[in-house]
Design a protein around this motif. Structure first.
Motif, PDB file in Angstrom:
ATOM      1  N   VAL A 176       0.826  -1.282  -0.038  1.00 40.91           N
ATOM      2  CA  VAL A 176      -0.151   0.024  -0.034  1.00 40.91           C
ATOM      3  C   VAL A 176       0.984   1.214   0.161  1.00 40.91           C
ATOM      4  O   VAL A 176       2.105   1.290   0.353  1.00 40.91           O
ATOM      5  CB  VAL A 176      -1.029  -0.021   1.409  1.00 40.91           C
ATOM      6  CG1 VAL A 176      -1.790  -1.285   1.273  1.00 40.91           C
ATOM      7  CG2 VAL A 176      -0.316  -0.008   2.400  1.00 40.91           C
ATOM      8  N   PHE A 177       0.425   2.386  -0.431  1.00 40.81           N
ATOM      9  CA  PHE A 177       1.239   3.445  -0.511  1.00 40.81           C
ATOM     10  C   PHE A 177       0.521   4.631   0.191  1.00 40.81           C
ATOM     11  O   PHE A 177      -0.538   4.758   0.366  1.00 40.81           O
ATOM     12  CB  PHE A 177       1.713   4.012  -1.767  1.00 40.81           C
ATOM     13  CG  PHE A 177       0.536   4.561  -2.634  1.00 40.81           C
ATOM     14  CD1 PHE A 177       0.289   5.692  -2.672  1.00 40.81           C
ATOM     15  CD2 PHE A 177      -0.441   3.761  -3.374  1.00 40.81           C
ATOM     16  CE1 PHE A 177      -0.713   6.339  -3.607  1.00 40.81           C
ATOM     17  CE2 PHE A 177      -1.275   4.088  -4.387  1.00 40.81           C
ATOM     18  CZ  PHE A 177      -1.567   5.449  -4.237  1.00 40.81           C
ATOM     19  N   GLN A 178       1.347   5.294   0.887  1.00 44.73           N
ATOM     20  CA  GLN A 178       0.876   6.435   1.515  1.00 44.73           C
ATOM     21  C   GLN A 178       1.753   7.880   1.096  1.00 44.73           C
ATOM     22  O   GLN A 178       2.919   7.687   1.098  1.00 44.73           O
ATOM     23  CB  GLN A 178       0.983   6.361   3.216  1.00 44.73           C
ATOM     24  CG  GLN A 178       2.361   6.312   3.787  1.00 44.73           C
ATOM     25  CD  GLN A 178       2.431   6.466   5.252  1.00 44.73           C
ATOM     26  OE1 GLN A 178       1.504   6.044   5.938  1.00 44.73           O
ATOM     27  NE2 GLN A 178       3.592   6.533   5.836  1.00 44.73           N
ATOM     28  N   PRO A 179       0.910   8.836   1.021  1.00 44.29           N
ATOM     29  CA  PRO A 179       1.705  10.172   0.504  1.00 44.29           C
ATOM     30  C   PRO A 179       2.682  10.661   1.784  1.00 44.29           C
ATOM     31  O   PRO A 179       2.572  10.279   2.955  1.00 44.29           O
ATOM     32  CB  PRO A 179       0.432  11.108   0.610  1.00 44.29           C
ATOM     33  CG  PRO A 179      -0.523  10.648   0.660  1.00 44.29           C
ATOM     34  CD  PRO A 179      -0.442   9.107   1.219  1.00 44.29           C
ATOM     35  N   ILE A 180       3.889  11.112   1.086  1.00 45.30           N
ATOM     36  CA  ILE A 180       4.838  11.733   2.182  1.00 45.30           C
ATOM     37  C   ILE A 180       4.567  13.195   1.846  1.00 45.30           C
ATOM     38  O   ILE A 180       4.591  13.938   0.786  1.00 45.30           O
ATOM     39  CB  ILE A 180       6.410  11.092   1.773  1.00 45.30           C
ATOM     40  CG1 ILE A 180       6.510   9.757   2.019  1.00 45.30           C
ATOM     41  CG2 ILE A 180       7.340  12.093   2.555  1.00 45.30           C
ATOM     42  CD1 ILE A 180       7.964   9.486   1.364  1.00 45.30           C
ATOM     43  N   TYR A 193       5.694   9.139  -2.233  1.00 47.09           N
ATOM     44  CA  TYR A 193       4.892   8.196  -1.605  1.00 47.09           C
ATOM     45  C   TYR A 193       5.784   7.049  -1.143  1.00 47.09           C
ATOM     46  O   TYR A 193       6.908   6.926  -1.784  1.00 47.09           O
ATOM     47  CB  TYR A 193       3.983   7.396  -2.692  1.00 47.09           C
ATOM     48  CG  TYR A 193       2.952   8.367  -3.374  1.00 47.09           C
ATOM     49  CD1 TYR A 193       1.652   8.568  -2.694  1.00 47.09           C
ATOM     50  CD2 TYR A 193       3.144   9.037  -4.559  1.00 47.09           C
ATOM     51  CE1 TYR A 193       0.764   9.548  -3.442  1.00 47.09           C
ATOM     52  CE2 TYR A 193       2.378   9.554  -5.225  1.00 47.09           C
ATOM     53  CZ  TYR A 193       1.192  10.302  -4.427  1.00 47.09           C
ATOM     54  OH  TYR A 193       0.380  10.970  -5.083  1.00 47.09           O
ATOM     55  N   GLU A 194       5.418   6.576   0.189  1.00 44.95           N
ATOM     56  CA  GLU A 194       6.060   5.548   0.583  1.00 44.95           C
ATOM     57  C   GLU A 194       5.295   4.098   0.459  1.00 44.95           C
ATOM     58  O   GLU A 194       4.146   4.265   0.781  1.00 44.95           O
ATOM     59  CB  GLU A 194       6.519   5.778   2.054  1.00 44.95           C
ATOM     60  CG  GLU A 194       7.192   4.691   2.722  1.00 44.95           C
ATOM     61  CD  GLU A 194       7.530   4.970   4.113  1.00 44.95           C
ATOM     62  OE1 GLU A 194       8.562   4.482   4.961  1.00 44.95           O
ATOM     63  OE2 GLU A 194       6.775   5.895   4.656  1.00 44.95           O
ATOM     64  N   LEU A 195       6.160   3.115   0.022  1.00 45.60           N
ATOM     65  CA  LEU A 195       5.397   1.917  -0.043  1.00 45.60           C
ATOM     66  C   LEU A 195       5.461   1.129   1.072  1.00 45.60           C
ATOM     67  O   LEU A 195       6.593   0.915   1.920  1.00 45.60           O
ATOM     68  CB  LEU A 195       6.013   0.932  -1.161  1.00 45.60           C
ATOM     69  CG  LEU A 195       5.534   1.204  -2.515  1.00 45.60           C
ATOM     70  CD1 LEU A 195       6.460   0.527  -3.518  1.00 45.60           C
ATOM     71  CD2 LEU A 195       4.228   1.465  -2.821  1.00 45.60           C
ATOM     72  N   LEU A 196       4.271   0.560   1.608  1.00 45.30           N
ATOM     73  CA  LEU A 196       4.497  -0.105   3.069  1.00 45.30           C
ATOM     74  C   LEU A 196       3.894  -1.689   2.724  1.00 45.30           C
ATOM     75  O   LEU A 196       2.909  -1.804   2.035  1.00 45.30           O
ATOM     76  CB  LEU A 196       3.246   0.581   3.949  1.00 45.30           C
ATOM     77  CG  LEU A 196       3.659   2.215   4.168  1.00 45.30           C
ATOM     78  CD1 LEU A 196       2.633   2.913   4.997  1.00 45.30           C
ATOM     79  CD2 LEU A 196       5.011   2.270   4.921  1.00 45.30           C
ATOM     80  N   ARG A 251       2.323  -5.184   3.778  1.00 46.44           N
ATOM     81  CA  ARG A 251       1.043  -5.727   4.566  1.00 46.44           C
ATOM     82  C   ARG A 251       0.824  -7.201   4.439  1.00 46.44           C
ATOM     83  O   ARG A 251       1.235  -7.481   3.223  1.00 46.44           O
ATOM     84  CB  ARG A 251      -0.218  -4.977   4.349  1.00 46.44           C
ATOM     85  CG  ARG A 251      -0.178  -3.475   4.620  1.00 46.44           C
ATOM     86  CD  ARG A 251      -0.127  -3.161   6.159  1.00 46.44           C
ATOM     87  NE  ARG A 251      -0.455  -1.686   6.325  1.00 46.44           N
ATOM     88  CZ  ARG A 251       0.520  -0.793   6.367  1.00 46.44           C
ATOM     89  NH1 ARG A 251       1.826  -1.401   6.395  1.00 46.44           N
ATOM     90  NH2 ARG A 251       0.147   0.530   6.622  1.00 46.44           N
ATOM     91  N   TYR A 310      -0.455  -5.884  10.137  1.00 46.81           N
ATOM     92  CA  TYR A 310       0.420  -4.672   9.906  1.00 46.81           C
ATOM     93  C   TYR A 310       1.983  -5.337  10.274  1.00 46.81           C
ATOM     94  O   TYR A 310       2.042  -6.295  11.032  1.00 46.81           O
ATOM     95  CB  TYR A 310       0.124  -3.437  11.019  1.00 46.81           C
ATOM     96  CG  TYR A 310      -1.162  -3.061  10.381  1.00 46.81           C
ATOM     97  CD1 TYR A 310      -1.024  -2.145   9.403  1.00 46.81           C
ATOM     98  CD2 TYR A 310      -2.241  -3.423  11.116  1.00 46.81           C
ATOM     99  CE1 TYR A 310      -2.457  -1.711   8.979  1.00 46.81           C
ATOM    100  CE2 TYR A 310      -3.769  -2.882  10.492  1.00 46.81           C
ATOM    101  CZ  TYR A 310      -3.437  -1.858   9.584  1.00 46.81           C
ATOM    102  OH  TYR A 310      -4.740  -1.293   8.926  1.00 46.81           O
ATOM    103  N   TRP A 344       4.882   0.143  -9.608  1.00 43.64           N
ATOM    104  CA  TRP A 344       4.583   1.297  -9.129  1.00 43.64           C
ATOM    105  C   TRP A 344       5.638   2.327  -9.577  1.00 43.64           C
ATOM    106  O   TRP A 344       5.201   3.585  -9.986  1.00 43.64           O
ATOM    107  CB  TRP A 344       4.962   1.219  -7.813  1.00 43.64           C
ATOM    108  CG  TRP A 344       3.811   0.760  -7.011  1.00 43.64           C
ATOM    109  CD1 TRP A 344       3.771  -0.664  -6.644  1.00 43.64           C
ATOM    110  CD2 TRP A 344       2.567   1.134  -6.488  1.00 43.64           C
ATOM    111  NE1 TRP A 344       2.404  -1.004  -5.840  1.00 43.64           N
ATOM    112  CE2 TRP A 344       1.684   0.055  -5.774  1.00 43.64           C
ATOM    113  CE3 TRP A 344       1.950   2.254  -6.552  1.00 43.64           C
ATOM    114  CZ2 TRP A 344       0.440   0.180  -5.199  1.00 43.64           C
ATOM    115  CZ3 TRP A 344       0.623   2.595  -6.074  1.00 43.64           C
ATOM    116  CH2 TRP A 344      -0.018   1.224  -5.324  1.00 43.64           C
TER     117      TRP A 344
END
Length: 173
Positions: free
Chosen positions: A30-34, A47-50, A52, A62, A91
């Motif tokens: 999943v990605f979250q904005p930085i 974006y940072e890929l995380l 799961r 998590y 990505w």
């Protein structure tokens, strides 16, 4: 003692579970904005890929639950390889796909355990050559603890990635 043995047994179960999850495609990114603090603005988003894990019931697990076991039992290099391949495949903008510049930057965390893996840099260079990402599209995040623990090797690693158009950042600094 019993508590320590129970904790180790739980961690060892994670090892087989993680291996199976990678084989059965139960890992997900999943990605979250930085987002910059203050009024700083960059030309394009980051974006940072995380990572799961999907459990047997379809729920999300998590990384705080499985990363410690993966690091203790040397599973992180395999997980980081999985993340790198998925990031590059799905990505990261590639010159092979017609991109000339990157509309965004994707950050991937690398474990200190992975940085100590003798074959990881060679693997990474091979994957970068195969996918040909746009310069600046991919950033590798390395914790400062891992960098300081193996300064010479991490310095070489960082220089090699930068010559191939990757960005490198210190994580948790």
């Amino acid at each position: 003692d019993d508590a320590s043995a129970t904790a180790r047994h739980k961690e060892m179960r994670w090892v087989s579970r993680l291996t199976r999850a990678a084989d059965e495609d139960k890992l997900q990114l999943v990605f979250q904005p930085i987002v910059p603090i203050g009024s700083q603005s960059d030309a394009h988003p980051h974006y940072e890929l995380l990572l799961r894990l999907t459990d047997e019931a379809g729920g999300i697990v998590y990384p705080g639950e499985f990363i410690p076991a993966a690091e203790r039992y040397n599973v992180m290099p395999a997980l980081d390889r999985w993340v790198v391949e998925r990031a590059l495949s799905c990505w990261v903008p590639s010159r092979r796909n017609g991109f000339r510049s990157s509309p965004f930057t994707v950050a991937v965390n690398l474990s200190g355990t992975t940085l100590s893996d003798q074959g990881f840099l060679e693997y990474l260079i091979e994957r970068l050559e195969a996918h040909d990402p746009v310069p600046g599209a991919l950033c590798f995040e390395i914790t400062e603890t891992a960098a300081i623990a193996n300064l010479a090797n991490v310095g070489f690693f960082m220089r090699e990635l930068r010559t191939r158009g990757c960005l490198v950042a210190l994580d948790d600094f």
